[in-house]
Structure formats: C-alpha cells, structure tokens
Design a protein around this motif. Structure first.
Motif, PDB file in Angstrom:
ATOM      1  N   THR A 123       0.838  -1.203   0.000  1.00 46.14           N
ATOM      2  CA  THR A 123       0.000   0.000   0.000  1.00 46.14           C
ATOM      3  C   THR A 123       0.870   1.250   0.000  1.00 46.14           C
ATOM      4  N   HIS A 124       2.159   1.058   0.229  1.00 40.96           N
ATOM      5  CA  HIS A 124       3.121   2.159   0.150  1.00 40.96           C
ATOM      6  C   HIS A 124       4.527   1.575  -0.022  1.00 40.96           C
ATOM      7  N   THR A 125       5.432   2.399  -0.539  1.00 40.10           N
ATOM      8  CA  THR A 125       6.793   1.894  -0.744  1.00 40.10           C
ATOM      9  C   THR A 125       7.579   1.862   0.565  1.00 40.10           C
ATOM     10  N   SER A 126       7.011   2.416   1.641  1.00 47.68           N
ATOM     11  CA  SER A 126       7.650   2.276   2.958  1.00 47.68           C
ATOM     12  C   SER A 126       7.803   0.795   3.314  1.00 47.68           C
ATOM     13  N   ALA A 127       7.016  -0.053   2.669  1.00 49.02           N
ATOM     14  CA  ALA A 127       7.074  -1.501   2.919  1.00 49.02           C
ATOM     15  C   ALA A 127       8.473  -2.068   2.694  1.00 49.02           C
ATOM     16  N   TYR A 147      -0.807  -0.110  -4.244  1.00 46.35           N
ATOM     17  CA  TYR A 147      -2.196  -0.489  -4.521  1.00 46.35           C
ATOM     18  C   TYR A 147      -3.074  -0.192  -3.315  1.00 46.35           C
ATOM     19  N   ARG A 148      -4.195   0.476  -3.574  1.00 41.92           N
ATOM     20  CA  ARG A 148      -5.167   0.689  -2.490  1.00 41.92           C
ATOM     21  C   ARG A 148      -6.568   0.646  -3.049  1.00 41.92           C
ATOM     22  N   ARG A 149      -7.483   0.090  -2.267  1.00 42.48           N
ATOM     23  CA  ARG A 149      -8.904   0.122  -2.640  1.00 42.48           C
ATOM     24  C   ARG A 149      -9.418   1.479  -2.194  1.00 42.48           C
ATOM     25  N   HIS A 161       1.880   5.337  -7.753  1.00 43.73           N
ATOM     26  CA  HIS A 161       3.320   5.116  -7.617  1.00 43.73           C
ATOM     27  C   HIS A 161       3.915   6.035  -6.562  1.00 43.73           C
ATOM     28  N   GLN A 162       4.860   5.497  -5.838  1.00 42.15           N
ATOM     29  CA  GLN A 162       5.525   6.301  -4.799  1.00 42.15           C
ATOM     30  C   GLN A 162       7.032   6.121  -4.883  1.00 42.15           C
ATOM     31  N   THR A 163       7.735   7.142  -4.424  1.00 36.07           N
ATOM     32  CA  THR A 163       9.160   7.000  -4.149  1.00 36.07           C
ATOM     33  C   THR A 163       9.354   7.172  -2.651  1.00 36.07           C
ATOM     34  N   GLU A 164      10.027   6.194  -2.065  1.00 43.99           N
ATOM     35  CA  GLU A 164      10.369   6.236  -0.653  1.00 43.99           C
ATOM     36  C   GLU A 164      11.855   6.575  -0.557  1.00 43.99           C
ATOM     37  N   ALA A 165      12.220   7.358   0.442  1.00 42.65           N
ATOM     38  CA  ALA A 165      13.648   7.653   0.596  1.00 42.65           C
ATOM     39  C   ALA A 165      14.026   7.536   2.057  1.00 42.65           C
ATOM     40  N   PHE A 209       5.716   5.269  12.017  1.00 48.51           N
ATOM     41  CA  PHE A 209       7.134   4.888  11.914  1.00 48.51           C
ATOM     42  C   PHE A 209       8.094   6.053  12.075  1.00 48.51           C
ATOM     43  N   THR A 210       7.575   7.284  12.170  1.00 47.51           N
ATOM     44  CA  THR A 210       8.470   8.432  12.341  1.00 47.51           C
ATOM     45  C   THR A 210       8.029   9.294  13.523  1.00 47.51           C
ATOM     46  N   ASP A 211       8.990   9.954  14.140  1.00 49.42           N
ATOM     47  CA  ASP A 211       8.702  10.883  15.223  1.00 49.42           C
ATOM     48  C   ASP A 211       9.879  11.841  15.377  1.00 49.42           C
ATOM     49  N   LEU A 228       4.101  15.557   0.349  1.00 51.89           N
ATOM     50  CA  LEU A 228       4.748  14.338   0.858  1.00 51.89           C
ATOM     51  C   LEU A 228       4.660  14.275   2.379  1.00 51.89           C
ATOM     52  N   GLY A 229       4.915  13.079   2.904  1.00 46.51           N
ATOM     53  CA  GLY A 229       5.010  12.855   4.341  1.00 46.51           C
ATOM     54  C   GLY A 229       6.437  12.457   4.666  1.00 46.51           C
ATOM     55  N   CYS A 230       6.892  12.824   5.852  1.00 48.94           N
ATOM     56  CA  CYS A 230       8.289  12.528   6.186  1.00 48.94           C
ATOM     57  C   CYS A 230       8.481  12.570   7.698  1.00 48.94           C
ATOM     58  N   GLY A 231       9.677  12.258   8.139  1.00 47.12           N
ATOM     59  CA  GLY A 231       9.973  12.373   9.557  1.00 47.12           C
ATOM     60  C   GLY A 231      11.269  11.701   9.938  1.00 47.12           C
ATOM     61  N   TRP A 249      16.430   9.736   8.743  1.00 46.39           N
ATOM     62  CA  TRP A 249      15.108  10.235   8.345  1.00 46.39           C
ATOM     63  C   TRP A 249      14.583   9.509   7.111  1.00 46.39           C
ATOM     64  N   ALA A 250      13.297   9.727   6.843  1.00 47.87           N
ATOM     65  CA  ALA A 250      12.674   9.089   5.671  1.00 47.87           C
ATOM     66  C   ALA A 250      11.562   9.984   5.149  1.00 47.87           C
ATOM     67  N   PHE A 251      11.216   9.788   3.891  1.00 46.17           N
ATOM     68  CA  PHE A 251      10.001  10.434   3.370  1.00 46.17           C
ATOM     69  C   PHE A 251       9.405   9.582   2.263  1.00 46.17           C
ATOM     70  N   GLY A 252       8.150   9.870   1.937  1.00 47.80           N
ATOM     71  CA  GLY A 252       7.473   9.165   0.841  1.00 47.80           C
ATOM     72  C   GLY A 252       6.702  10.171   0.012  1.00 47.80           C
ATOM     73  N   ILE A 253       6.866  10.097  -1.311  1.00 45.63           N
ATOM     74  CA  ILE A 253       6.208  11.059  -2.194  1.00 45.63           C
ATOM     75  C   ILE A 253       5.428  10.315  -3.282  1.00 45.63           C
TER      76      ILE A 253
HETATM   77  N1  DAH Z   1       4.131   5.763   3.575  1.00 45.62           N
HETATM   78  C1  DAH Z   1       3.398   6.982   3.789  1.00 45.62           C
HETATM   79  C2  DAH Z   1       2.106   6.965   2.964  1.00 45.62           C
HETATM   80  O1  DAH Z   1       1.997   6.240   2.020  1.00 45.62           O
HETATM   81  C3  DAH Z   1       4.216   8.192   3.381  1.00 45.62           C
HETATM   82  C4  DAH Z   1       5.384   8.445   4.305  1.00 45.62           C
HETATM   83  C5  DAH Z   1       5.224   9.235   5.403  1.00 45.62           C
HETATM   84  C6  DAH Z   1       6.617   7.858   4.064  1.00 45.62           C
HETATM   85  C7  DAH Z   1       6.265   9.499   6.267  1.00 45.62           C
HETATM   86  C8  DAH Z   1       7.691   8.100   4.941  1.00 45.62           C
HETATM   87  C9  DAH Z   1       7.488   8.934   6.041  1.00 45.62           C
HETATM   88  O2  DAH Z   1       8.891   7.584   4.764  1.00 45.62           O
HETATM   89  O3  DAH Z   1       8.539   9.188   6.856  1.00 45.62           O
HETATM   90  O4  DAH Z   1       1.205   7.685   3.262  1.00 45.62           O
END
Ligand code: DAH
Length: 385
Positions: A123-127, A147-149, A161-165, A209-211, A228-231, A249-253
């Motif tokens: 459901t996200h590339t954070s996986a 993929y999400r319903r 599609h997402q890019t996770e970093a 997963f972030t704080d 995007l979300g990050c932390g 740190w990480a983020f997802g866009i």
């Molecule tokens: N995985 C989150 C989503 O799909 C996006 C995200 C948020 C990724 C915060 C991250 C993060 O790596 O730190 O909504």
C-alpha cells in the motif's frame, strides 16, 4: 512552458537495482483474498520505469536530484536506487516492521488488496524500508507501484506510484539534532529543483514509523497542495532493520500527484492509457504541459440499493471498477435515506462512464450497468431497489 533539466547531461548513472520477482497465485474466492485478475494485470507494468512516461520522468528527476546533492568523497552518489522490488509483500513488511498498529484502518480488507491473511499488494513503498536496511543500505530511494482500494474520481486509481527515501547515519557520525534540519533542507531543495520558486509550508503530521512526523505542502496554482510525508525514523523501525547504532530520516512522495501538477494531467486514468495522443506528447527528461484532446461525451447511470451494516463504499467502487475497467470516470453518492420504520439505509450512486478514445453507445453502457447490477444482486452487502 517547457523545462529541460537534462541538457547538462546526467552526471551519475542511476544505480538501479532490478530484481526478478514472482507473484503468488491468489486463492480467488477465499474469504481472505480480495485481489482480482484485473488489478493483477497492473503488476509488472512498471510505468515508473518507462523514461518516456510522465511518472518515469518524475522518478528520474527525483533520483537525479539525490545523485547530484549527495556525493561521497570519491564523487559517487551516496544513494542507492531501487525500482524493481516485488509489489507483493508481507503484512510484516508493510505494517508490523513499521509499527503500524493491528487496528489501523489501512490494514482492512476494505482498503487493501490481499492474497491471503499475510500477503498483500504493498500500500506504500515504505514496505521496503526495513528490508533494505537489513540488506545494508543506509541511503536509498525505492520507487514502485502501490495499490489501495479507494473511491473513484479523477485523482484516485487503485494503482499509484511512490518514491520512498531514507538517509541513515551511524550515531557517531552526526548528532540527533542534525536530522530534522537535514531532512527539511533536502526536501526544500527537492521542491525547488522540481517546481522552481514556490512557497512551501511544513505541517505537523503523524505516521507510526516516524517521530516527529511532518507533511510538506507547496503553493501551486493558487492553492496549497500536499506533497509528501516525512519524519525522523523511530528507533524501533531501525531495530527492525537490524540497525542498532543508527538514526536517520525518511520520506514518501506520490508520483501521480507531482506529475498531474507539473504536466497538467487532468485525470489519473490517463497514466495507464496507451492512446498515442497521450503517449506521444512526452519525451525523456522533459516536463511539458499536456495538450488535452477532445473529450468524448460522458454517460451517467444511477443505481440505488439497500445496504447492510457491513457495507463499505470501497467495496462498491471496486465492484464497479472491476466490471467497467477504465471506462468508469467517477462514482458519486447522490442520495441517501434511512427508512423511518425499518431503519434500513438506501444509497443512490451516480456512475459516470466515459472513454478517452471513443464514443460509448448507450447500449454498451447499459450492458456494463447490467453487469454491475448483477454483481450487486450477488453481494451480501447490497440489495438492489
Ligand atoms: N508511507 C506513507 C504513505 O503512504 C508516506 C510516508 C510518510 C513515508 C512518512 C515516509 C514517512 O517515509 O517518513 O502515506
């Protein structure tokens, strides 16, 4: 407006790592399986790996920024790029390792495509975060189809599609208070690189997963757009990735949102179109405004049914999408009422059918609508009126 960022030549090759993968055979019809043949047809399409598709162009653009910004003392990019990881993942990878609680709505079958209780379409590339950490990667981007319903409209499609970093350091390398400013600078730089001189704002957010967790918004075409979300990664997530002396740190866009804004693409279904009038407009490395081709007429059909308490709108949307495919443009609730005596709830939805490539005949749409009606009839959640 045409912006080219390729002209100077890419200084780094992308260390794209491809891994062949297999997709398990779903137990269609079993209670814990809700993937469909139609949704599985998207697995392996890899639109993000087509350098001529708007999604591929944005992905390369993000990778290019990281390759230029983070260079080690030998002149090599610090970041490893992954773009071919298996979208079929375990609940451990997608949720448990990321501390997503057991009762989180994102785990529900109404929201997520499952093969069985423990196997799903990510459901996200954070996986891939903890898996990549365990494999020894500290700085990486991971791009892929998710993929999400969901509901059906011009911005929602069950595949996106997402890019996770992630950027992770040994604790001895940088102090804790280095992380958040480094994350913010990196992302403000990314925004400037992709969008040019736009206003940005940071909002507090919350991810398991972030704080702290933050959301970045940009001012685009006169309104704030969530980008995007990050932390800062939680210690326990790093531990799940076998990293005990590290922080980072990480983020997802989401790539569709960026591409829709920059290329002016009005409907998310277009990314999946093989219509030449769409595909021929894009060239590797260039951001151009999409010239919309004439729209064919829409055809509306209303449908009313009683629902039982287990009804979820995403199940209805999926049923329509699975029946009509990309011919469905929107599904909107237009009326709802509760029977004063029985307490039963009735809903009326308007389904808007439209093709990008031809005029749909009324007979053809009636036929699809009949199939939708038959499937409602067969569903325990809904009763046709
Ligand atoms: N995985 C989150 C989503 O799909 C996006 C995200 C948020 C990724 C915060 C991250 C993060 O790596 O730190 O909504």
């Amino acid at each position: 407006m045409m912006r080219s960022w390729w002209s100077a030549g890419r200084q780094f090759s992308t260390h794209t790592i491809s891994q062949p993968f297999t997709v398990p055979k779903p137990a269609f019809g079993s209670k814990s399986c809700n993937v469909t043949e139609r949704i599985l047809r998207n697995v392996g399409k890899n639109l993000h790996n087509n350098p001529k598709s708007p999604l591929g162009i944005i992905k390369l653009r993000i990778e290019d920024y990281f390759n230029r910004r983070f260079v080690d003392s030998n002149g090599k990019s610090e970041f490893q790029m992954f773009d071919s990881m298996n979208p079929v993942v375990s609940t451990k990878m997608c949720f448990d390792d990321l501390l997503i609680p057991i009762d989180h709505p994102g785990r529900n079958m109404t929201d997520t495509f499952y093969f069985d209780e423990k196997t799903l379409l990510r459901t996200h590339t954070s996986a891939h975060e903890t898996e990549l950490m365990r494999a020894g990667n500290l700085c990486f981007l991971a791009t892929g189809d998710c993929y999400r319903r969901d509901e059906i409209d011009s911005r929602h499609y069950p595949v996106f599609h997402q890019t996770e970093a992630a950027r992770i350091f040994k604790k001895s390398e940088v102090p804790e208070d280095f992380l958040l400013p480094d994350l913010k600078q990196c992302l403000e730089g990314l925004v400037a690189d992709i969008f040019g001189d736009v206003e940005t704002r940071w909002n507090p957010d919350s991810f398991p997963f972030t704080d702290p967790s933050l959301e970045l918004e940009i001012m685009y075409n006169g309104s704030w757009m969530e980008l995007l979300g990050c932390g800062v990664l939680r210690k326990d997530v790093l531990k799940n990735g076998n990293l005990h002396d590290h922080h980072g740190w990480a983020f997802g866009i989401g790539l569709e949102r960026v591409a829709m804004a920059l290329f002016d693409i009005p409907d998310i279904r277009l990314f999946h179109s093989s219509d030449e009038r769409f595909t021929s407009q894009f060239t590797e490395g260039k951001i151009v405004k999409f010239r919309s081709f004439s729209k064919f007429p829409a055809c509306y059909k209303d449908i009313s049914f009683w629902v039982n308490p287990s009804f979820h709108e995403n199940n209805f949307s999926e049923l329509v999408r699975d029946t009509a495919g990309d011919l469905v443009e929107t599904v909107k609730l237009v009326d709802e009422f509760k029977h004063p005596e029985t307490g039963q709830v009735s809903k009326c939805y308007r389904i808007n059918y439209r093709s990008f490539s031809r005029v749909l005949t009324n007979d053809e749409v009636d036929e699809i609508q009949d199939r939708v009606r038959e499937r409602i009839e067969a569903s325990p959640e809904m009763d046709l009126r």
